[in-house]
Design a protein around this motif. Structure first.
Motif, PDB file in Angstrom:
ATOM      1  N   ARG A  18       0.828  -1.203   0.000  1.00 23.68           N
ATOM      2  CA  ARG A  18       0.000   0.000   0.000  1.00 23.68           C
ATOM      3  C   ARG A  18       0.869   1.262   0.000  1.00 23.68           C
ATOM      4  O   ARG A  18       0.390   2.352  -0.302  1.00 23.68           O
ATOM      5  N   GLY A  19       2.149   1.103   0.338  1.00 28.02           N
ATOM      6  CA  GLY A  19       3.037   2.260   0.440  1.00 28.02           C
ATOM      7  C   GLY A  19       3.661   2.691  -0.874  1.00 28.02           C
ATOM      8  O   GLY A  19       4.474   3.623  -0.880  1.00 28.02           O
ATOM      9  N   GLY A  20       3.308   2.050  -1.987  1.00 31.22           N
ATOM     10  CA  GLY A  20       3.902   2.454  -3.266  1.00 31.22           C
ATOM     11  C   GLY A  20       3.207   1.787  -4.432  1.00 31.22           C
ATOM     12  O   GLY A  20       2.406   0.866  -4.260  1.00 31.22           O
ATOM     13  N   ARG A  21       3.507   2.254  -5.630  1.00 27.50           N
ATOM     14  CA  ARG A  21       2.938   1.674  -6.846  1.00 27.50           C
ATOM     15  C   ARG A  21       3.716   0.429  -7.255  1.00 27.50           C
ATOM     16  O   ARG A  21       4.881   0.270  -6.876  1.00 27.50           O
ATOM     17  N   ALA A  22       3.089  -0.432  -8.042  1.00 24.53           N
ATOM     18  CA  ALA A  22       3.712  -1.695  -8.446  1.00 24.53           C
ATOM     19  C   ALA A  22       5.051  -1.467  -9.129  1.00 24.53           C
ATOM     20  O   ALA A  22       6.029  -2.194  -8.882  1.00 24.53           O
ATOM     21  N   GLU A  23       5.130  -0.456  -9.973  1.00 26.40           N
ATOM     22  CA  GLU A  23       6.363  -0.199 -10.711  1.00 26.40           C
ATOM     23  C   GLU A  23       7.475   0.357  -9.812  1.00 26.40           C
ATOM     24  O   GLU A  23       8.637   0.465 -10.247  1.00 26.40           O
ATOM     25  N   GLU A  24       7.153   0.715  -8.565  1.00 27.61           N
ATOM     26  CA  GLU A  24       8.159   1.230  -7.642  1.00 27.61           C
ATOM     27  C   GLU A  24       8.778   0.129  -6.774  1.00 27.61           C
ATOM     28  O   GLU A  24       9.680   0.397  -5.982  1.00 27.61           O
ATOM     29  N   VAL A  25       8.301  -1.098  -6.914  1.00 24.35           N
ATOM     30  CA  VAL A  25       8.784  -2.201  -6.089  1.00 24.35           C
ATOM     31  C   VAL A  25      10.079  -2.768  -6.667  1.00 24.35           C
ATOM     32  O   VAL A  25      10.129  -3.137  -7.843  1.00 24.35           O
ATOM     33  N   ARG A  26      11.111  -2.835  -5.844  1.00 25.66           N
ATOM     34  CA  ARG A  26      12.373  -3.445  -6.279  1.00 25.66           C
ATOM     35  C   ARG A  26      12.380  -4.936  -5.960  1.00 25.66           C
ATOM     36  O   ARG A  26      12.753  -5.753  -6.794  1.00 25.66           O
ATOM     37  N   ARG A  27      12.001  -5.299  -4.742  1.00 18.67           N
ATOM     38  CA  ARG A  27      11.992  -6.711  -4.386  1.00 18.67           C
ATOM     39  C   ARG A  27      11.110  -6.939  -3.168  1.00 18.67           C
ATOM     40  O   ARG A  27      10.782  -5.999  -2.414  1.00 18.67           O
ATOM     41  N   LEU A  28      10.726  -8.195  -2.982  1.00 15.06           N
ATOM     42  CA  LEU A  28      10.003  -8.632  -1.803  1.00 15.06           C
ATOM     43  C   LEU A  28      10.972  -9.384  -0.899  1.00 15.06           C
ATOM     44  O   LEU A  28      11.820 -10.139  -1.390  1.00 15.06           O
ATOM     45  N   VAL A  29      10.846  -9.192   0.392  1.00  9.30           N
ATOM     46  CA  VAL A  29      11.685  -9.888   1.359  1.00  9.30           C
ATOM     47  C   VAL A  29      10.776 -10.685   2.283  1.00  9.30           C
ATOM     48  O   VAL A  29      10.047 -10.110   3.100  1.00  9.30           O
ATOM     49  N   VAL A  30      10.804 -11.992   2.126  1.00  8.63           N
ATOM     50  CA  VAL A  30       9.980 -12.892   2.937  1.00  8.63           C
ATOM     51  C   VAL A  30      10.800 -13.332   4.140  1.00  8.63           C
ATOM     52  O   VAL A  30      11.928 -13.823   3.991  1.00  8.63           O
ATOM     53  N   THR A  31      10.270 -13.154   5.336  1.00 10.77           N
ATOM     54  CA  THR A  31      11.007 -13.547   6.535  1.00 10.77           C
ATOM     55  C   THR A  31      10.687 -14.983   6.920  1.00 10.77           C
ATOM     56  O   THR A  31       9.603 -15.493   6.670  1.00 10.77           O
ATOM     57  N   ALA A  32      11.669 -15.623   7.555  1.00  7.95           N
ATOM     58  CA  ALA A  32      11.535 -17.005   8.027  1.00  7.95           C
ATOM     59  C   ALA A  32      12.086 -17.096   9.442  1.00  7.95           C
ATOM     60  O   ALA A  32      13.104 -16.476   9.758  1.00  7.95           O
ATOM     61  N   SER A  33      11.431 -17.864  10.280  1.00  9.33           N
ATOM     62  CA  SER A  33      11.939 -18.030  11.645  1.00  9.33           C
ATOM     63  C   SER A  33      13.235 -18.830  11.661  1.00  9.33           C
ATOM     64  O   SER A  33      14.052 -18.694  12.573  1.00  9.33           O
ATOM     65  N   GLY A  34      13.430 -19.675  10.640  1.00 13.72           N
ATOM     66  CA  GLY A  34      14.563 -20.597  10.650  1.00 13.72           C
ATOM     67  C   GLY A  34      14.218 -21.917  11.301  1.00 13.72           C
ATOM     68  O   GLY A  34      14.994 -22.871  11.236  1.00 13.72           O
ATOM     69  N   GLY A  35      13.028 -21.984  11.945  1.00 12.21           N
ATOM     70  CA  GLY A  35      12.585 -23.226  12.562  1.00 12.21           C
ATOM     71  C   GLY A  35      13.423 -23.625  13.758  1.00 12.21           C
ATOM     72  O   GLY A  35      14.277 -22.865  14.235  1.00 12.21           O
ATOM     73  N   PRO A  36      13.229 -24.844  14.263  1.00 15.19           N
ATOM     74  CA  PRO A  36      13.944 -25.281  15.474  1.00 15.19           C
ATOM     75  C   PRO A  36      15.415 -25.596  15.245  1.00 15.19           C
ATOM     76  O   PRO A  36      16.159 -25.778  16.212  1.00 15.19           O
ATOM     77  N   PHE A  37      15.846 -25.662  13.967  1.00 15.05           N
ATOM     78  CA  PHE A  37      17.224 -26.079  13.677  1.00 15.05           C
ATOM     79  C   PHE A  37      18.062 -24.962  13.069  1.00 15.05           C
ATOM     80  O   PHE A  37      19.083 -25.207  12.423  1.00 15.05           O
ATOM     81  N   ARG A  38      17.654 -23.747  13.268  1.00 12.17           N
ATOM     82  CA  ARG A  38      18.386 -22.591  12.753  1.00 12.17           C
ATOM     83  C   ARG A  38      19.833 -22.624  13.240  1.00 12.17           C
ATOM     84  O   ARG A  38      20.108 -22.846  14.421  1.00 12.17           O
ATOM     85  N   GLY A  39      20.767 -22.402  12.298  1.00 13.53           N
ATOM     86  CA  GLY A  39      22.175 -22.352  12.641  1.00 13.53           C
ATOM     87  C   GLY A  39      22.886 -23.686  12.614  1.00 13.53           C
ATOM     88  O   GLY A  39      24.116 -23.739  12.748  1.00 13.53           O
ATOM     89  N   ARG A  40      22.142 -24.770  12.404  1.00 16.02           N
ATOM     90  CA  ARG A  40      22.773 -26.084  12.383  1.00 16.02           C
ATOM     91  C   ARG A  40      23.247 -26.441  10.979  1.00 16.02           C
ATOM     92  O   ARG A  40      22.667 -26.016   9.981  1.00 16.02           O
ATOM     93  N   SER A  41      24.303 -27.234  10.907  1.00 13.87           N
ATOM     94  CA  SER A  41      24.830 -27.683   9.621  1.00 13.87           C
ATOM     95  C   SER A  41      23.990 -28.834   9.084  1.00 13.87           C
ATOM     96  O   SER A  41      23.233 -29.478   9.833  1.00 13.87           O
TER      97      SER A  41
END
Length: 415
Positions: free
Chosen positions: A167-190
């Motif tokens: 809502r903060g801008g027009r479609a042509e003004e969008v550079r990218r979308l950033v989807v966030t993720a919690s990383g789940g219970p194993f975040r940081g593990r190899s």
């Protein structure tokens, strides 16, 4: 005074459905529930039916007589003995509820079985509040062709956040979308450290209590892969302009970056109440849906890049989304089979995504590339779904009683 919006809730006994009914109960002047659909939790859907005096009750299993009997018993106890809703039972019950003509249909069903109800709601002209991401993902071209502009309102918290930020801008003004993720219970593990993960550990999500499939998908990040495909389909942004960033606190639900360098983020507690309420009331907001962030309290929010080596599901989802056609249906179906096999103790945690990759590659060599998005039909999607489930079971040795052998890294490696 404006009449209340009529609402049909699909999956009314699940987490999304029960929270939606909570929102409705706190805003009786804004909404009236006219249809509910549920799977097999007869006691709860009967209680819901009586509490909201719903016109149509759709249940996937059982008989009309048994459902009517359960509703009648609750009605008598509630002092509403004269209440007699229409009852439908069977595999197409949710489709009937979706096509009942409600102003808003909230599709909170889990899995690709939500596709036909999604299409039924769109065909009837209802606004579709979409929590069933799988129906859009597996039937992308079909769903987009069936929907008029603005008819689909996303309920996934990430996509609701993007819709609000846009809502903060027009479609042509969008550079990218950033989807966030919690990383789940194993975040940081190899990757190697994930080999001995147990089903119990995979279900220990740090922020949410969800169903088995969705919680496991959050642990493998398959859920985030599906959300990348969903974001592409909902907002018509190319995959190379959709990023995933790990944000363990899940206070920022997603962001939109604009061409001038500014970023608009939607923040709120890691709960689903606001996205659900917006799904019902869009484009308006309801008052006091949830408690806002306490900005007077000292707190730290972290952001870190996604580890594609340990969690390759997102990278594979991008490939699947780019391929389009029946590939997303194959990705989703193979995952559901693999998740069940994992929880049944037949395969390891890493084998889930390795199995998806193997089945996707097999689909390419079995003629999957011959089905174009422009000519995709519901039957094509369902055939691909069925094929992928059978192929996944075959790959895992689940079709003939033989013990399952874990896939090697080489067999499961992304190509």
């Amino acid at each position: 005074m404006t009449s209340p919006r009529t609402v049909a809730i699909l999956g009314s006994t699940g987490s999304i459905g029960t929270q939606a009914l909570d929102v409705v109960s706190r805003n009786p002047d804004r909404f009236r529930v006219t249809a509910l659909s549920a799977g097999s939790n007869l006691d709860l859907v009967a209680e819901q039916a009586v509490a909201f005096e719903v016109d149509l009750i759709a249940v996937a299993t059982g008989t009309c007589e048994r459902v009517a009997e359960a509703i009648g018993a609750y009605a008598v106890r509630a002092g509403r003995g004269a209440y007699r809703p229409q009852v439908v039972v069977g595999d197409d019950a949710a489709v009937t509820a979706a096509g009942s003509g409600a102003d808003v249909v909230l599709n909170g069903i889990t899995g690709s079985i939500g596709l036909r109800p999604t299409l039924a709601a769109l065909a009837e002209g209802s606004v579709l509040a979409l929590a069933n991401k799988e129906s859009l993902i597996v039937g992308g071209p079909l769903v987009k062709a069936a929907a008029r502009a603005g008819q689909i309102v996303p309920v996934d918290s990430e996509h609701s956040a993007i819709a609000q930020s846009l809502r903060g801008g027009r479609a042509e003004e969008v550079r990218r979308l950033v989807v966030t993720a919690s990383g789940g219970p194993f975040r940081g593990r190899s990757r190697d450290s994930l080999r001995e993960v147990t089903p119990e550990q995979a279900l220990a999500h740090p922020n949410f209590s969800m169903g088995r499939v969705i919680t496991t998908n959050s642990a493998t990040l398959v859920n985030k892969g599906l959300e990348v495909i969903e974001a592409h389909l909902l907002f018509d942004i190319p995959f190379d302009r959709i990023d995933v960033v790990v944000h363990p606190q899940q206070m920022i639900h997603s962001m939109v970056e604009f061409v001038d360098g500014s970023t608009i983020a939607q923040a709120g507690p890691p709960r689903m109440l606001v996205p659900i309420a917006l799904g019902l009331s869009w484009p308006e907001r309801l008052a006091d849906v949830d408690v806002p962030v306490d900005w007077t309290r000292a707190q730290s929010w972290e952001f870190e890049p996604l580890d594609d080596e340990a969690f390759p599901a997102v990278r594979l989802a991008r490939e699947v989304g780019e391929a389009s056609g029946t590939y997303p249906a194959v990705y989703n179906a193979a995952n559901e089979v693999a998740v069940d096999a994992f929880h049944d103790g037949r395969i390891g945690f890493l084998d889930i995504v390795d199995t998806i990759d193997r089945v996707v590659q097999d689909h390419a060599t079995s003629g999957g590339e011959g089905i174009e998005s422009a000519t995709l039909s519901v039957e094509d999607v369902l055939r691909a779904d069925s094929w992928a489930r059978h192929r996944a079971r075959t790959v895992l040795g689940l079709t003939d009683g033989r013990p399952t052998e874990p896939l090697s890294d080489a067999e499961g490696a992304l190509r």
